[in-house]
Structures are given as structure tokens and as C-alpha cells.
Design a protein around this motif. Structure first.
Motif, short mmCIF file in Angstrom:
data_model
loop_
_atom_site.label_atom_id
_atom_site.label_comp_id
_atom_site.label_asym_id
_atom_site.label_seq_id
_atom_site.Cartn_x
_atom_site.Cartn_y
_atom_site.Cartn_z
N ILE A 125 0.83 -1.20 0.00
CA ILE A 125 0.00 0.00 0.00
C ILE A 125 0.86 1.25 0.00
N LYS A 126 2.02 1.21 0.67
CA LYS A 126 2.91 2.37 0.71
C LYS A 126 3.62 2.54 -0.63
N LEU A 127 4.06 1.43 -1.23
CA LEU A 127 4.72 1.51 -2.53
C LEU A 127 3.77 2.03 -3.60
N VAL A 356 -7.56 4.95 13.34
CA VAL A 356 -6.90 3.84 12.64
C VAL A 356 -5.40 4.13 12.57
N LEU A 357 -4.60 3.24 13.17
CA LEU A 357 -3.15 3.40 13.18
C LEU A 357 -2.47 2.22 12.55
N GLU A 358 -1.35 2.46 11.88
CA GLU A 358 -0.48 1.37 11.46
C GLU A 358 0.32 0.91 12.68
N PRO A 359 0.97 -0.24 12.61
CA PRO A 359 1.72 -0.72 13.78
C PRO A 359 2.72 0.30 14.32
N SER A 360 3.52 0.89 13.45
CA SER A 360 4.51 1.87 13.91
C SER A 360 3.84 3.07 14.56
N GLY A 361 2.68 3.45 14.04
CA GLY A 361 1.97 4.60 14.58
C GLY A 361 1.38 4.37 15.95
N GLY A 399 -0.86 6.24 9.98
CA GLY A 399 -2.02 5.37 9.81
C GLY A 399 -2.04 4.68 8.46
N ASN A 400 -0.87 4.49 7.85
CA ASN A 400 -0.81 3.89 6.52
C ASN A 400 -0.76 2.37 6.63
N THR A 401 -1.92 1.78 6.73
CA THR A 401 -2.02 0.33 6.80
C THR A 401 -3.12 -0.14 5.87
N ASP A 402 -3.11 -1.41 5.55
CA ASP A 402 -4.18 -1.97 4.71
C ASP A 402 -5.12 -2.80 5.57
N ASP A 404 -5.94 -5.94 5.44
CA ASP A 404 -5.45 -7.26 5.88
C ASP A 404 -4.59 -7.12 7.12
N THR A 405 -3.67 -6.14 7.13
CA THR A 405 -2.83 -5.92 8.30
C THR A 405 -3.65 -5.47 9.49
N TYR A 406 -4.60 -4.57 9.24
CA TYR A 406 -5.39 -4.01 10.31
C TYR A 406 -6.30 -5.06 10.94
N ALA A 407 -6.81 -5.96 10.13
CA ALA A 407 -7.70 -7.01 10.66
C ALA A 407 -6.93 -7.98 11.53
#
Length: 407
Positions: A125-127, A356-361, A399-402, A404-407
Motif C-alpha cells: 500500500i505504501k509503494l 486507525v493506526l499502522e503498527p509503527s503509529g 495510519g498507513n495500513t491496509d 489485511d494488516t489491520y484485521a
């Protein structure tokens, strides 16, 4: 001509050191150009944690989904101002995702050519968004046992030399640090208003000091955001009269700041850990999620639970410039015990803040929930992680996550 370009690149990589005044100047320059992100608070979670106040600075709501846009935009604005010929030729940088997106978006806004080198295993998603924001995306592949960001950095440097583009560093750069420091300026000013009500607009002579944040917990990779926030505290409170402490939190296995802090000098991951391997039977290291022994002898084995989730915080070492700021100013530096702590913090962020946060966030929130902030503050008793009267700030940095990762 190419030699002239290389000389300019060398100059741009070594600007004057970052300063508190530089952060305030960046805040003026970026006013109206970046999102003034909100601070969030949950009385329910405050009560559950012990009765203190937990303030979340929601940088996941920043343009491109992370705090990185502040530093990227400020860097390009200063490049255009200081060396316009270099801005016309374009820029190149390495990034695992968030800085790449930010620089791509900022460059497109300003009409500057941008090339981003990213590790092959960065989240798709980031790429995809780096390309969508308008950058020329190049992929690097790290051999087994080498740090992926170090490989991407080397590729970006070579590309800069070959193509005559200005090489920009994602964190070890004074103008980037100044841009990231605007988070701290905003956060401290917002918190002053939140904590003091109508009195928050300014200190009045003869009145008691205004209430402020006791501690700010900052997720950390290379240390650019932390350095900027440290300088923001200096700017607003005075370097020798700081009321707000700043601490870093890192993913397990990427804890170069916590070990550097314990050793009182800058250490890279290559100096800390033996060559990585994927052996499930690898013995655990003496790594601690709370503190690191000052007598630790390196190198040691990587921790068995080395993070795989926090892709945005896998820098190979603290930056030289960032560590010169952070080393003497940090109140503490810790690493979370495992990725499960991070996933729990992501859930808590959604449950209590609808964020909604990404893991690093979510790493800063994880440090508070796990009691790591409390341990750094000197409260080692069995009481609540957020005792009454204490005010802790957390930077929810991305909060840059998709799904699948968030679930």
C-alpha cells in the motif's frame, strides 16, 4: 557540470545543525500548508489506566497519513529557497514508505521531480501510493543479514551521483528535523489550551505556571521526529527549564536508541546484534522491554520476538545529527516487548479514539499501556500506569495500513 552538481549535493547534505529557532521558523513557514492535527482524549481510557490524562496527537490524520509530510514539505521549500537550481533538477531519497509518500506528494505540489528508492518488502500500500503521488519509484533488494534501509540508502546515493539529483535524507537533516518539530510546537500549544481552559492563551504575571504535558512518548526510527520535538520543547520552555520530558519507544530488535541511551553513546544495530537468522530455536537475548543494562557487552543475539510489524521504524542506527540533539535531552528510551503489544495498541486506538493506526503509529500508545512510560518517569511501584495528576502525550505518528494488516 556534473561535478558542480555533486558539490551542491554535498553542501545540501550538510546544512547547519538544527536549532530551536529553526523549529519555530518552520512552524511559520508551514502554517496553512500542513494539517493542524487534533489531540484526542478518552475519559474512559484515562479512568481505566488510573485517572491521569492521556493526550493523543493524531498525526495519522496528516497529509499522506503520517507526520513525515511536515519534514518533507519543509525540506523542499528550503531547497527551493536556498538552491533553486537543485530544486529544478529534482531530488532522490530512500524510504520504507511514509517519507517516500510524503516527499512524493510535496514534490508534486511544488512541481519538483522526485525519485524514491524503497525496500522490496515495504508494504504494498505504501509503494503503490508513492507512485500514485507522482514519484519515480525504484526498488532495492537487501541480501539476507543486511539492513534493508542501509541498502536502499546506498542505492539512492548512487542514483544521486549518477543522475545529478539532490540526495535528501529522511531524518538526518536539519530542515527535515525542523519540519517534524512543528508537531511539538502544535502539541504543546494545544495541550496548554486543553489543560488550562481559558487561561491557556498565555502566562499571566503573578499567576502559577500553566499546566503542561509531563512526558511525550515518541515512536522512533532514525530519530528525526524526536529531535524536532526535543527542540520544540526547548523553544517553548527553554533548554534549561524544560517542564516536559521526551522519551523514545522502538520495536523490539530495532532498539538502537534505547541501547545508545543506556551506553551514553550512539550505537548501530550492526554493533548491537550478531548476524540475524531465522532459526526458531535461536536463544532469546538479554533484551528487556523496560531497560537495558549499562554493562551490556555487544554484540548479542537478536531477540526471538524481533518485530516484523513496525516497518516504518527499522532504521539501522540513530542519525548522527538526530543523536546530537536527542542524546543529551532524552529522559528515557525503551522498546516494546513484542508485536502483540503493538496490535493491542492498534485495537485500543480504534476502540477508544476511533483512530486507525499502522503498527509503527501505535507504538507510543503501546509503551503507555505496557507501563514503559511509567517506568521511565520513575514510578516503579505497582500502582496504575497513569496515576491521577499525571499528563502524558503520545504521538500517533502514522495510519498507513491496509485492511489485511489491520484485521
Amino acid at each position: 557540470q556534473l561535478e558542480t552538481i555533486r558539490t551542491l549535493n554535498t553542501y545540501m547534505m550538510k546544512p547547519p545543525p538544527p536549532t530551536a529557532a529553526g523549529v519555530l521558523s518552520a512552524a511559520s513557514l508551514l502554517a496553512g500548508r500542513v494539517v493542524h492535527t487534533p489531540i484526542l482524549e478518552s475519559t474512559l481510557l484515562n479512568s481505566k489506566l488510573g485517572g491521569g490524562r492521556l493526550l493523543i496527537k493524531a498525526e495519522s490524520l496528516q497529509t499522506t497519513g503520517s507526520f513525515k509530510y511536515r519534514g518533507a514539505l519543509h525540506r523542499l521549500l528550503k531547497l527551493r529557497e536556498e538552491v533553486p537550481s537543485s530544486a529544478k533538477r529534482g531530488v532522490v531519497a530512500f524510504s520504507s514508505g511514509n517519507f517516500g509518500q510524503a516527499l512524493a506528494a510535496a514534490a508534486t505540489t511544488l512541481g519538483i521531480k522526485c525519485v524514491i528508492v524503497s525496500p522490496h518488502d515495504a508494504p504494498s500500500i505504501k509503494l503503490d501510493r508513492i507512485a500514485a503521488y507522482g514519484a519515480d519509484l525504484r526498488i532495492s533488494t537487501a541480501p539476507h543479514g543486511t539492513n534493508r534501509e542501509a541498502v536502499a540508502s546506498a542505492m539512492a546515493k548512487q542514483f544521486s551521483e549518477d543522475e545529478g539529483l539532490t540526495l535528501l535524507h529522511p531524518f538526518d537533516d536539519a530542515h527535515v528535523i525542523h519540519g517534524q518539530g512543528t508537531i511539538g510546537v502544535e502539541f504543546l500549544q494545544q495541550a496548554c489550551d486543553t489543560l488550562n481552559g481559558n487561561e491557556g492563551s498565555g502566562q499571566k504575571k503573578g499567576k502559577p505556571p500553566l499546566r503542561t504535558i509531563d512526558s511525550i512518548v515518541v515512536p522512533c526510527g532514525g530519530g528525526g521526529m524526536v529531535a524536532g520535538i526535543n527542540l520544540a520543547v526547548d523553544a517553548l520552555q527553554g533548554e534549561n527549564s524544560r517542564m516536559t520530558s521526551v522519551m523514545t519507544v522502538e520495536p523490539t530488535g530495532y532498539d538502537d536508541h534505547s541501547r545508545s541511551f543506556a551506553a551514553s553513546h550512539r550505537l548501530s544495530l550492526a554493533e548491537i546484534y550478531t548476524a540475524d537468522n531465522d532459526d526458531d530455536n535461536m536463544p532469546p537475548s538479554s533484551h528487556s522491554s523496560v531497560s537495558v543494562s549499562k554493562t551490556e557487552k555487544y554484540p548479542i543475539s537478536p531477540p526471538k520476538s524481533k518485530s516484523k510489524a513496525c516497518d516504518a521504524l527499522m532504521a539501522a542506527a540513530p542519525g548522527q545529527i538526530t543523536w546530537s540533539v536527542n542524546g543529551p535531552r532524552l529522559s528515557g528510551a525503551v522498546a516494546v516487548k513484542d508485536d502483540d503489544s503493538v496490535y493491542n495498541a492498534m485495537k485500543v486506538a480504534f476502540d477508544y479514539y476511533r483512530l486507525v493506526l499502522e503498527p509503527s503509529g501505535a507504538l507510543g500508545l503501546a509503551a503507555v499501556l505496557d507501563g514503559l512510560e511509567k517506568s521511565v518517569s520513575g514510578n516503579s511501584d505497582d500502582g496504575p500506569v497513569l496515576p491521577p495528576g499525571r499528563v502524558v502525550g503520545v504521538i500517533a505518528c502514522g495510519g498507513n495500513t491496509d485492511l489485511d494488516t489491520y484485521a
